[in-house]
Design a protein around this motif. Structure first.
Motif, short mmCIF file in Angstrom:
data_model
loop_
_atom_site.label_atom_id
_atom_site.label_comp_id
_atom_site.label_asym_id
_atom_site.label_seq_id
_atom_site.Cartn_x
_atom_site.Cartn_y
_atom_site.Cartn_z
N GLY A 267 -1.35 -6.58 12.66
CA GLY A 267 -1.32 -6.57 11.20
C GLY A 267 -0.65 -5.32 10.66
O GLY A 267 0.15 -5.38 9.73
N VAL A 268 -0.97 -4.17 11.25
CA VAL A 268 -0.37 -2.91 10.81
C VAL A 268 1.13 -2.92 11.10
O VAL A 268 1.94 -2.51 10.27
CB VAL A 268 -1.05 -1.71 11.51
N GLU A 269 1.50 -3.40 12.27
CA GLU A 269 2.92 -3.44 12.63
C GLU A 269 3.70 -4.37 11.70
O GLU A 269 4.82 -4.04 11.28
CB GLU A 269 3.08 -3.86 14.09
N GLU A 270 3.14 -5.52 11.35
CA GLU A 270 3.81 -6.42 10.42
C GLU A 270 3.94 -5.78 9.04
O GLU A 270 4.98 -5.93 8.38
CB GLU A 270 3.03 -7.74 10.29
N PHE A 271 2.92 -5.06 8.62
CA PHE A 271 2.94 -4.39 7.33
C PHE A 271 4.04 -3.31 7.30
O PHE A 271 4.82 -3.23 6.35
CB PHE A 271 1.57 -3.76 7.07
N VAL A 272 4.12 -2.51 8.34
CA VAL A 272 5.15 -1.47 8.43
C VAL A 272 6.53 -2.10 8.50
O VAL A 272 7.48 -1.64 7.84
CB VAL A 272 4.89 -0.55 9.64
N ASN A 273 6.67 -3.16 9.27
CA ASN A 273 7.97 -3.85 9.38
C ASN A 273 8.40 -4.44 8.04
O ASN A 273 9.59 -4.44 7.72
CB ASN A 273 7.91 -4.95 10.44
N HIS B 247 -14.68 3.07 1.23
CA HIS B 247 -14.51 3.55 2.61
C HIS B 247 -14.49 5.08 2.67
O HIS B 247 -15.00 5.68 3.62
CB HIS B 247 -13.23 2.98 3.23
N ALA B 248 -13.89 5.72 1.64
CA ALA B 248 -13.86 7.19 1.61
C ALA B 248 -15.27 7.76 1.47
O ALA B 248 -15.62 8.74 2.13
CB ALA B 248 -12.97 7.67 0.48
N SER C 236 -7.83 9.06 3.01
CA SER C 236 -6.61 9.23 3.80
C SER C 236 -6.03 7.85 4.07
O SER C 236 -6.52 6.84 3.57
CB SER C 236 -6.92 9.96 5.11
N ILE C 237 -5.01 7.80 4.88
CA ILE C 237 -4.35 6.53 5.20
C ILE C 237 -5.32 5.59 5.94
O ILE C 237 -5.20 4.37 5.84
CB ILE C 237 -3.06 6.77 6.02
N VAL C 238 -6.29 6.16 6.62
CA VAL C 238 -7.27 5.34 7.35
C VAL C 238 -8.08 4.49 6.36
O VAL C 238 -8.25 3.28 6.57
CB VAL C 238 -8.21 6.24 8.18
N GLU C 239 -8.54 5.10 5.27
CA GLU C 239 -9.32 4.36 4.28
C GLU C 239 -8.47 3.31 3.56
O GLU C 239 -8.94 2.21 3.26
CB GLU C 239 -9.95 5.31 3.26
N VAL C 240 -7.21 3.64 3.31
CA VAL C 240 -6.31 2.67 2.68
C VAL C 240 -6.09 1.49 3.63
O VAL C 240 -6.10 0.32 3.21
CB VAL C 240 -4.97 3.33 2.29
#
Length: 197
Positions: A99-105, A54-55, A66-70
């Motif tokens: 999905g992002v919110e579950e990952f952060v939580n 992706h990078a 960056s965090i976007v590619e991760v």
């Protein structure tokens, strides 16, 4: 000296043991532990490959991520599900971030806190990590056992190899290289940096 794969596998093994322990498994056979460690290593390797892909696609350089590619790599590997299709997101005019919110939580939740507490174990301070505590436990005399290795501080000076019979001007390998190429070590580093640019 062990191969890099064996070395990295040995470094990943304690982390997998700590995760298994935090999950509730208090015993396993070495073969099962090696299999789970191998799966984790393959997953991390695939995550790195996807992130680099992706990078390259976004920036033209695999090292410029960056965090976007991760995040995109984690989505490719199914770590951030469920997610609506791209067409549905565009039709509704809003991005699906479940999905992002579950990952952060998960990372800010109780399970991650429990894993971190198990990883700290019975260390004296919260600032010390697992590897530092392990090195401290095995190095009672502080005699520099790990200095100059991958686990310790770098050596204060480079181990220079003296050339036997090289004459007065040739004392080190760098001197010999500069005599053969006509460039000094500093010039070689500058040329190497220019090649990377």
């Amino acid at each position: 000296m062990p191969s890099p794969t064996t070395l990295f596998h040995a470094f990943l093994r304690p982390s997998i043991l700590q995760i298994l322990r935090a999950t509730g498994y208090h015993g396993t056979s070495p073969a099962v532990l090696d299999a789970i460690t191998d799966l984790a290593a393959r997953y991390l390797s695939l995550l790195c490959e996807k992130t680099a892909g992706h990078a390259v696609h976004n920036h033209g350089d695999a090292g410029d991520y960056s965090i976007v590619e991760v995040r995109l790599a984690l989505q490719d590997l199914g770590a951030m599900l469920p997610e609506k299709s791209l067409a549905e997101q565009e039709w509704r005019g809003e991005e699906d971030l479940r999905g992002v919110e579950e990952f952060v939580n998960w990372f800010s939740g109780d399970r991650m806190k429990e894993i971190m507490d198990f990883a700290k174990g019975d260390m004296e301070s919260d600032e010390m990590d697992y590897l530092s505590a392990l090195k401290k436990r095995h190095n009672k005399t502080d005699d520099g056992k790990f200095q100059g290795t991958i686990l310790g501080k770098p050596a204060d000076h480079e181990n220079e190899i003296e050339i036997e019979g090289g004459g007065g001007a040739l004392k080190t390998i760098e001197d010999w290289i500069s005599q053969r190429t006509g460039r000094t070590k500093v010039e070689d580093e500058v040329v190497g940096d220019m090649d990377l640019a």
